[in-house]
Scaffold this motif. Structure first.
Motif, short mmCIF file in Angstrom:
data_model
loop_
_atom_site.label_atom_id
_atom_site.label_comp_id
_atom_site.label_asym_id
_atom_site.label_seq_id
_atom_site.Cartn_x
_atom_site.Cartn_y
_atom_site.Cartn_z
N SER A 27 0.82 -1.22 0.00
CA SER A 27 0.00 0.00 0.00
C SER A 27 0.85 1.26 0.00
CB SER A 27 -0.93 0.00 1.21
OG SER A 27 -0.19 -0.05 2.42
N PHE A 28 2.02 1.24 0.68
CA PHE A 28 2.82 2.47 0.76
C PHE A 28 3.38 2.85 -0.61
CE2 PHE A 28 5.98 -0.86 1.43
CZ PHE A 28 7.08 -0.40 0.71
N VAL A 29 3.63 1.88 -1.47
CA VAL A 29 4.10 2.19 -2.83
C VAL A 29 2.97 2.80 -3.65
CG1 VAL A 29 5.04 1.23 -4.96
CG2 VAL A 29 5.84 0.37 -2.76
N ARG A 30 1.77 2.26 -3.51
CA ARG A 30 0.61 2.83 -4.22
C ARG A 30 0.32 4.24 -3.73
NH1 ARG A 30 -1.45 -2.41 -3.16
NH2 ARG A 30 -2.86 -1.56 -1.57
N TYR A 31 0.42 4.45 -2.42
CA TYR A 31 0.22 5.79 -1.88
C TYR A 31 1.24 6.77 -2.45
CZ TYR A 31 -2.83 3.74 1.72
OH TYR A 31 -3.84 3.10 2.39
N ALA A 32 2.50 6.32 -2.54
CA ALA A 32 3.57 7.19 -3.06
C ALA A 32 3.30 7.56 -4.52
CB ALA A 32 4.92 6.49 -2.92
N LEU A 33 2.85 6.60 -5.31
CA LEU A 33 2.58 6.86 -6.73
C LEU A 33 1.40 7.82 -6.91
CD1 LEU A 33 3.12 3.32 -8.28
CD2 LEU A 33 4.57 5.33 -8.57
N ILE A 34 0.35 7.63 -6.11
CA ILE A 34 -0.81 8.52 -6.20
C ILE A 34 -0.42 9.94 -5.84
CG2 ILE A 34 -3.06 9.06 -5.20
CD1 ILE A 34 -3.46 6.04 -4.81
N ALA A 35 0.27 10.09 -4.72
CA ALA A 35 0.69 11.43 -4.29
C ALA A 35 1.68 12.03 -5.29
CB ALA A 35 1.33 11.35 -2.90
#
Length: 280
Positions: free
Chosen positions: A14-22
């Protein structure tokens, strides 16, 4: 195939997906506003406000605030407004005001962290804040939603006021003569810039935020000539560099901020070459 399997494995976190979205949202907002700031020859405001944000973040850290945005965002917006007023004052030119505020905020922020911080590694904390070593990979769901909300507001304001911003960017005198309140839209641009700077600190750190604003706009200007063409191409370039930089940094274990800026620099050099060939 090994790289794609590795990427798919990382994307399951999830932290990688959060980083990409942001990263995508911040890059998109930065590129939209960056074209206006570059054309108005006011892109250096990014450096000044990023240092102000660093100083405010140092104070918020010392005060042990759970959400640094509570202090960092208002202080940065206030300083953006003050810089705009200074730019309109003949006694203090805009570039001088930015330089003075930038150096003062950076020095005071570092001094405050050294005097009052209870961390055992002050230098490491300062370096992480300045260059955004891994903060984008530690975003919580709340941080992502704040980023989404602020990015939606910034993009909505930009597109709703697109024609007014276009007029103010190229000729403030003519825009004022046609009834457009140039001062109001300059104020709006300054506030939006401050918001983007604060958001971008999580991606590339306070020292590198101006790169997100300047590089995509300059890259697009090497190839396109129309305002709309530059806006659209800058947005594409910025998003591609942000996503590519984040993924490369994860695979190669390099600092996220520096990798994203290096990707922006590489694309800028490529666009310079394409522009030179096309002109010939």
């Amino acid at each position: 195939m090994g790289i794609f399997e590795q990427l798919s494995g990382y994307l399951s976190f999830s932290f990688v997906r959060y980083a990409l979205i942001a990263g995508v949202l911040i890059a998109l907002c930065s590129s939209l506003l960056g074209v206006t700031l570059v054309l108005k020859r006011f892109s250096v405001i990014g450096d000044g406000l990023s240092h102000v944000a660093f100083g405010a973040l140092a104070i918020a850290t010392v005060l042990h605030l759970q959400n640094n945005m509570i202090l960092v965002m208002p202080v940065t917006v206030l300083c953006a407004v003050l810089l705009l007023c200074a730019n309109q004052n003949a006694k203090i030119k805009g570039d001088a005001a930015i330089a003075m505020l930038s150096v003062s905020a950076l020095a005071l922020g570092y001094l405050i962290q050294n005097l009052f911080s209870q961390s055992a590694n002050v230098s490491g904390d300062v370096c992480s804040t300045l260059f955004g070593s891994s903060s984008i990979l530690t975003l919580s769901k709340l941080d992502v939603w704040i980023c989404v909300g602020m990015s939606v507001i910034v993009m909505a304001v930009f597109f709703l006021c697109y024609h007014k911003i276009f007029a103010v960017t190229f000729d403030e005198t003519f825009a004022s003569a046609t009834g457009i309140r140039a001062g109001v839209y300059n104020f709006l641009i300054a506030v939006i810039t401050a918001v983007i700077i604060v958001l971008a600190m999580n991606l590339v750190g306070s020292l590198l935020t101006s790169a997100l604003i300047v590089f995509p706009a300059l890259s697009a200007m090497r190839i396109f000539r129309s305002f709309r063409g530059v806006i659209l191409s800058a947005a594409v370039i910025s998003v591609v560099c942000a996503v590519g930089g984040i993924l490369i940094s994860i695979l190669a274990s390099t600092p996220v901020g520096a990798t994203v800026v290096a990707a922006d620099l590489a694309v800028f050099l490529l666009c310079c070459g394409i522009g030179a060939v096309s002109r010939r």
